[in-house]
Scaffold this motif. Structure first.
Motif, PDB file in Angstrom:
ATOM      1  N   ARG A 284       0.618  -1.062   0.204  1.00  0.00           N
ATOM      2  CA  ARG A 284       0.055   0.181   0.277  1.00  0.00           C
ATOM      3  C   ARG A 284       0.588   1.258   0.063  1.00  0.00           C
ATOM      4  O   ARG A 284       0.612   2.386  -0.482  1.00  0.00           O
ATOM      5  CB  ARG A 284      -1.030  -0.527   1.402  1.00  0.00           C
ATOM      6  N   PHE A 285       2.249   1.371   0.278  1.00  0.00           N
ATOM      7  CA  PHE A 285       2.776   2.467   0.690  1.00  0.00           C
ATOM      8  C   PHE A 285       3.345   3.073  -0.704  1.00  0.00           C
ATOM      9  O   PHE A 285       3.493   4.161  -1.156  1.00  0.00           O
ATOM     10  CB  PHE A 285       3.780   2.690   2.235  1.00  0.00           C
ATOM     11  N   VAL A 286       3.684   1.930  -1.450  1.00  0.00           N
ATOM     12  CA  VAL A 286       4.098   1.908  -2.298  1.00  0.00           C
ATOM     13  C   VAL A 286       3.949   2.469  -3.316  1.00  0.00           C
ATOM     14  O   VAL A 286       3.791   3.480  -4.217  1.00  0.00           O
ATOM     15  CB  VAL A 286       4.899   0.856  -2.912  1.00  0.00           C
ATOM     16  N   LEU A 287       2.468   1.757  -3.027  1.00  0.00           N
ATOM     17  CA  LEU A 287       1.499   1.933  -4.823  1.00  0.00           C
ATOM     18  C   LEU A 287       1.273   3.078  -4.366  1.00  0.00           C
ATOM     19  O   LEU A 287       0.370   3.414  -5.331  1.00  0.00           O
ATOM     20  CB  LEU A 287       0.428   0.515  -4.919  1.00  0.00           C
ATOM     21  N   ALA A 288       0.697   3.806  -2.895  1.00  0.00           N
ATOM     22  CA  ALA A 288      -0.071   4.597  -2.967  1.00  0.00           C
ATOM     23  C   ALA A 288       1.191   6.437  -2.781  1.00  0.00           C
ATOM     24  O   ALA A 288       0.256   7.117  -3.159  1.00  0.00           O
ATOM     25  CB  ALA A 288      -0.352   4.367  -1.622  1.00  0.00           C
ATOM     26  N   HIS A 289       2.410   5.903  -3.469  1.00  0.00           N
ATOM     27  CA  HIS A 289       3.003   7.111  -3.212  1.00  0.00           C
ATOM     28  C   HIS A 289       2.976   7.666  -4.714  1.00  0.00           C
ATOM     29  O   HIS A 289       4.084   6.349  -5.686  1.00  0.00           O
ATOM     30  CB  HIS A 289       4.573   6.597  -2.613  1.00  0.00           C
ATOM     31  N   ILE A 296       9.305   2.350  -9.881  1.00  0.00           N
ATOM     32  CA  ILE A 296       9.021   0.630  -9.750  1.00  0.00           C
ATOM     33  C   ILE A 296       7.999   0.640 -10.467  1.00  0.00           C
ATOM     34  O   ILE A 296       8.691  -0.718 -12.180  1.00  0.00           O
ATOM     35  CB  ILE A 296       8.815   0.437  -8.840  1.00  0.00           C
ATOM     36  N   LEU A 297       6.959   1.518 -11.100  1.00  0.00           N
ATOM     37  CA  LEU A 297       6.704   0.310 -13.259  1.00  0.00           C
ATOM     38  C   LEU A 297       7.573   0.938 -14.064  1.00  0.00           C
ATOM     39  O   LEU A 297       7.635   0.232 -15.117  1.00  0.00           O
ATOM     40  CB  LEU A 297       5.630   1.440 -13.072  1.00  0.00           C
TER      41      LEU A 297
END
Length: 484
Positions: A284-289, A296-297
Motif C-alpha cells: 500500500r505504501f509503495v503503490l500510494a506514493h 517501480i513501474l
C-alpha cells in the motif's frame, strides 16, 4: 601425435574407440584430465577433440555430468537452388530421401530450448518470486547486519556443496537445480537487507555517493570476474571453481562483521506481527506514493524489454552477425565498460541535471543506440554495436543509482525492507515474461526485428517517471519528492 594438429589425432583415436564399441551408447567417457594423461597432451587439446566429436554427433555433453556417447547422426548434403520444386532444391532433395523437408526459404533454425536450460533459468529466478515480498517484511523486523553475515555464510556453504558432491560422486543436475534455488533465496534476503542497511550506515544525506560507489564496485567485478572465471574453469573445472566463489562470499561476511557502527533494533509494534498484514502495508505504501509507484513501474517496463533484448542478443551475435566468438566478446565487453563509467559519472550528472531528471532522462537518451546492434558486422559496425551496448549499460546504471537513492530517501526506516523487496519483486518478476516474448518475437520475425522492438520498448521505460512529480522535482520542490 601430429605436431600440426594434435587434437585431430586425439579425435581420430577417440572416434575409432567409439566405433569399435569400447564405450556403449549412453556410456560416459573418462574425464578430460584422464584422457590428457593417456594421450600425453594438454586438456585444451582433449577439449578441442571432444568438441569435434560432439559436432560430428558421436558425443554429447551434459552440464555438470560429463561427456557421453550418442548414436551417430546421418549427415545429408544440402543442395541450394532458387525455386522450390526445382531439381536440387533442398526440400526436393530431402523429400527424395524419404524425409520431411523443413527448409522454407531461409536458413533460420528454430530449436526449442532444452528442458534442462528452462529449469536452470527458473531455479535462478524463483527465489525472488517465492520469497521477495515476505523477505522484506521479515527484514523490517530485525537488525540488518546479522542477516547480511548469515546470508553470505549460508551462500558460501551452498556453493561448497557442489565441489563436495562432485568429489564424492553425488553430483547430479537435480543437485545443481537445488543449489541455484537455495542460492537465489539467500540472495533475496541479502539484497533486501543491504539496501535497507545502507541509509543507516551512511546517513540519508550521502545515499547518492554510497550507491554510486557500490555500483562502481559491482561493475568492476562484473568485468574482472568473468576474466578470472574463464582460466579457472578451463584449468580446474566448473565445480572446483566454485571454491573461489565460496571464498568471496566468506570474505564478504567477514567484511560485514568488521562494521562497528551500532544498529538499533527496529521498534516493536503494539500488535502481534502478522506477515500477511505487513506485506500488504508495504504494498500500500509503495503503490500510494506517486514517485515510488512511477519508478517501480518504469523498472518493470525497462526490465521486461531488457530481458527480451538479452534473449535475442546472444542468438543474433552467434548466428547472424558472423562476428565469431572474439567479435561477440568484444561487443559484449562494452556493457561492462559502460556500467563502470555510468557508476563513476552519475554523481556529476545528478549535480548537473538533478536527481529526478537523471531517472527519466537516462533511458530516453541511452536506450535508442541499442537499435544499432543489428548493424553489428566486422569493421565499423562492430565498434558501433559495442558503443550501443555501452550506452545501454551506462544509462541503466545511472538511472538505477539515482532512482535507488530517491526510493531510499522517501521511505521511512520501518518500511525500507518492504519497499526494497517490492521493487525487487517487480523488477525480477517480469524477466521470465520478457524472455518468453523475446523467444516468440525472434521465432516470428527474426532476431534483428526482435532487437529493434526491444530497443523501442526499453526507451519507453522513461514514461512513468517523466509523467510523475520527478520531472519537476528540482524546479517545483514537490512534496512527493521531499525526503522522509
Amino acid at each position: 601425435m601430429s605436431r600440426e594438429a594434435p587434437y585431430l589425432a586425439v579425435a581420430d583415436a577417440l572416434r575409432a574407440r567409439i566405433l569399435a564399441g569400447e564405450w556403449r551408447l549412453g556410456g560416459r567417457l573418462p574425464s578430460r584430465a584422464r584422457l590428457a594423461v593417456e594421450y600425453g597432451v594438454g586438456r585444451n587439446v582433449v577439449q578441442r577433440a571432444v568438441d569435434r566429436l560432439i559436432a560430428e554427433g558421436l558425443l554429447e555433453g551434459r552440464a555438470g555430468s560429463g561427456t557421453y556417447v550418442r548414436a551417430p547422426r546421418e549427415r545429408l548434403p544440402m543442395i541450394r537452388a532458387r525455386r522450390r520444386g526445382s531439381p536440387g532444391h533442398p526440400a526436393t532433395s530431402v523429400a527424395e530421401r524419404g524425409r520431411a523437408g523443413a527448409w522454407d526459404f531461409h536458413t533460420r533454425v528454430r530449436v526449442p530450448a532444452p528442458a534442462a536450460i528452462a529449469w536452470r533459468l527458473a531455479a535462478t529466478t524463483a527465489g525472488s518470486l517465492l520469497a521477495g515480498l515476505p523477505a522484506g517484511a521479515w527484514v523490517d523486523r530485525v537488525r540488518k547486519r546479522p542477516v547480511l553475515i548469515g546470508a553470505d555464510l549460508a551462500r558460501a556453504a551452498v556453493l561448497l556443496s557442489v565441489p563436495a558432491a562432485r568429489w564424492s560422486g553425488l553430483l547430479t543436475v537435480e543437485w545443481l537445480y537445488g543449489t541455484a534455488l537455495a542460492h537465489g533465496l539467500l540472495t533475496v534476503f541479502f539484497d533486501v537487507s543491504y539496501a535497507s542497511y545502507l541509509p543507516h550506515l551512511v546517513g540519508r544525506a550521502r545515499l547518492m555517493e554510497a550507491n554510486s560507489t557500490l555500483s562502481a564496485a559491482r561493475s568492476a567485478t562484473s568485468i574482472g570476474g568473468p576474466a578470472l572465471a574463464g582460466p579457472l574453469v578451463g584449468g580446474c573445472g566448473p565445480a572446483t571453481t566454485l571454491l573461489a566463489s565460496a571464498a568471496g562470499m566468506t570474505l564478504s561476511a567477514l567484511l560485514a562483521l568488521a562494521v562497528r557502527r551500532r544498529e538499533d533494533r527496529p521498534a516493536r509494534q503494539d500488535t502481534r506481527p502478522r506477515l500477511r498484514r505487513e506485506v500488504r502495508e508495504g504494498l500500500r505504501f509503495v503503490l500510494a506514493h506517486p514517485v515510488l509507484r512511477a519508478t517501480i513501474l518504469g523498472d518493470a517496463v525497462f526490465n521486461l524489454f531488457l530481458a527480451m533484448y538479452q534473449a535475442m542478443l546472444l542468438l543474433f551475435l552467434e548466428r547472424e552477425s558472423g562476428l565469431g566468438a572474439a567479435g561477440a566478446g568484444l561487443v559484449l565487453s562494452g556493457m561492462g565498460c559502460g556500467a563502470l563509467l555510468g557508476a563513476l559519472s552519475v554523481t556529476g550528472l545528478v549535480r548537473r541535471f538533478g536527481q529526478g531528471t537523471v531517472v527519466w532522462l537516462a533511458p530516453l537518451v541511452t536506450c535508442p543506440p541499442t537499435a544499432l546492434i543489428p548493424l553489428a558486422r566486422t569493421g565499423v559496425g562492430l565498434g558501433v554495436a559495442a558503443v550501443g551496448l555501452a550506452a545501454l549499460s551506462f544509462g541503466g546504471v545511472a538511472r538505477v543509482v539515482a532512482q535507488t537513492g530517491f526510493q531510499q530517501s522517501l521511505t521511512p526506516d520501518g518500511l525500507l525492507g518492504r519497499m526494497n523487496a517490492t521493487a525487487r519483486f517487480v523488477s525480477w518478476g517480469v524477466l521470465p515474461l520478457g524472455g518468453l516474448l523475446g523467444g516468440a518475437a525472434g521465432t516470428a520475425f527474426g532476431a534483428p526485428a526482435a532487437l529493434l522492438v526491444a530497443a523501442a520498448g526499453m526507451t519507453l521505460g522513461f514514461l512513468p517517471a517523466f509523467l510523475s512529480p520527478l520531472r519537476t522535482a528540482e524546479r517545483e520542490k514537490s512534496p512527493a519528492c521531499e525526503p522522509n
